[in-house]
Design an enzyme around this catalytic site. Structure first.
Site, PDB file in Angstrom:
ATOM      1  N   HIS A  93       0.490  -0.938   0.163  1.00  0.00           N
ATOM      2  CA  HIS A  93      -0.584  -0.252   0.581  1.00  0.00           C
ATOM      3  C   HIS A  93       1.075   1.303  -0.003  1.00  0.00           C
ATOM      4  CE1 HIS A  93      -3.654  -2.741   0.902  1.00  0.00           C
ATOM      5  NE2 HIS A  93      -4.523  -1.219   1.143  1.00  0.00           N
TER       6      HIS A  93
ATOM      7  N   HIS B 106       1.126  -3.956   8.807  1.00  0.00           N
ATOM      8  CA  HIS B 106       2.658  -3.407   9.231  1.00  0.00           C
ATOM      9  C   HIS B 106       3.374  -3.116  10.336  1.00  0.00           C
ATOM     10  CE1 HIS B 106       2.681  -4.308   5.332  1.00  0.00           C
ATOM     11  NE2 HIS B 106       1.318  -3.931   4.183  1.00  0.00           N
TER      12      HIS B 106
END
Length: 188
Positions: free
Chosen positions: A104, A153
């Site tokens: 992303h 993450h």
């Protein structure tokens, strides 16, 4: 540092609960979608179409190359490193790939910064150029920060994604500016 930052964004008494009000959690979930493949490919397709309509074939090809090759590079880096996603906190969105680097963050940097650079260089006013680039940077940062906030993450995954994405997008713009403009080159 990774653990400290991830825990800083969670309620110490309930690691499944991110800090902040519910509306902020929803906001961050929405920000993360701006880095999803479907949004980024749609934006790329629309931007490339705009460039083609304005006979900027070279820029359209550069944008497409930046995004397609960058996406493949990101997948290759994920496979190479194979880093597990954080298990320290609950994930607030679904994931299905290794963690490093953040796709992303990387793909947002490639798409938003590349399009931002293309739009900015077409502006005559320094204020407009600064605004366009600042907007591209802001969206890129929000996408990456949302990934850490949502617990999917490690912060270093996002930092690496931003780094690789900005590096790749910058390389494509730099290389594209140096391609020959002869009759065999793509026309702008």
């Amino acid at each position: 540092m990774d653990q400290w930052l991830l825990l800083l964004l969670r309620n110490p008494s309930d690691l499944a609960d991110p800090v902040g009000p519910v509306w902020f959690e929803r906001f961050m979930a929405n920000m993360t979608t701006l880095g999803s493949a479907s949004v980024l490919y749609l934006l790329t397709l629309l931007a490339a179409g705009y460039l083609i309509v304005h006979r900027k074939m070279r820029d359209a090809a550069l944008l497409a190359a930046a995004v397609l090759v960058g996406d493949a590079l990101g997948d290759g880096l994920k496979d190479l490193f194979g880093r597990e996603r954080p298990d320290l906190v609950s994930h607030l969105v679904r994931t299905n790939s290794p963690s490093f680097p953040s796709s992303h963050a990387m793909n947002a940097a490639i798409v938003y910064l590349t399009i931002g650079a293309m739009v900015a260089r077409a502006q005559r006013s320094a204020g407009r150029r600064i605004y366009v680039l600042a907007a591209a940077v802001l969206i890129t940062l929000l996408v990456g920060i949302s990934r850490v906030y949502l617990g999917v993450h490690w912060p270093t995954d996002v930092i690496a994604g931003w780094f690789f994405g900005a590096l790749w997008g910058g390389f494509v713009i730099f290389a594209g500016d140096r391609l020959p403009h002869g009759r065999h080159a793509l026309r702008t």
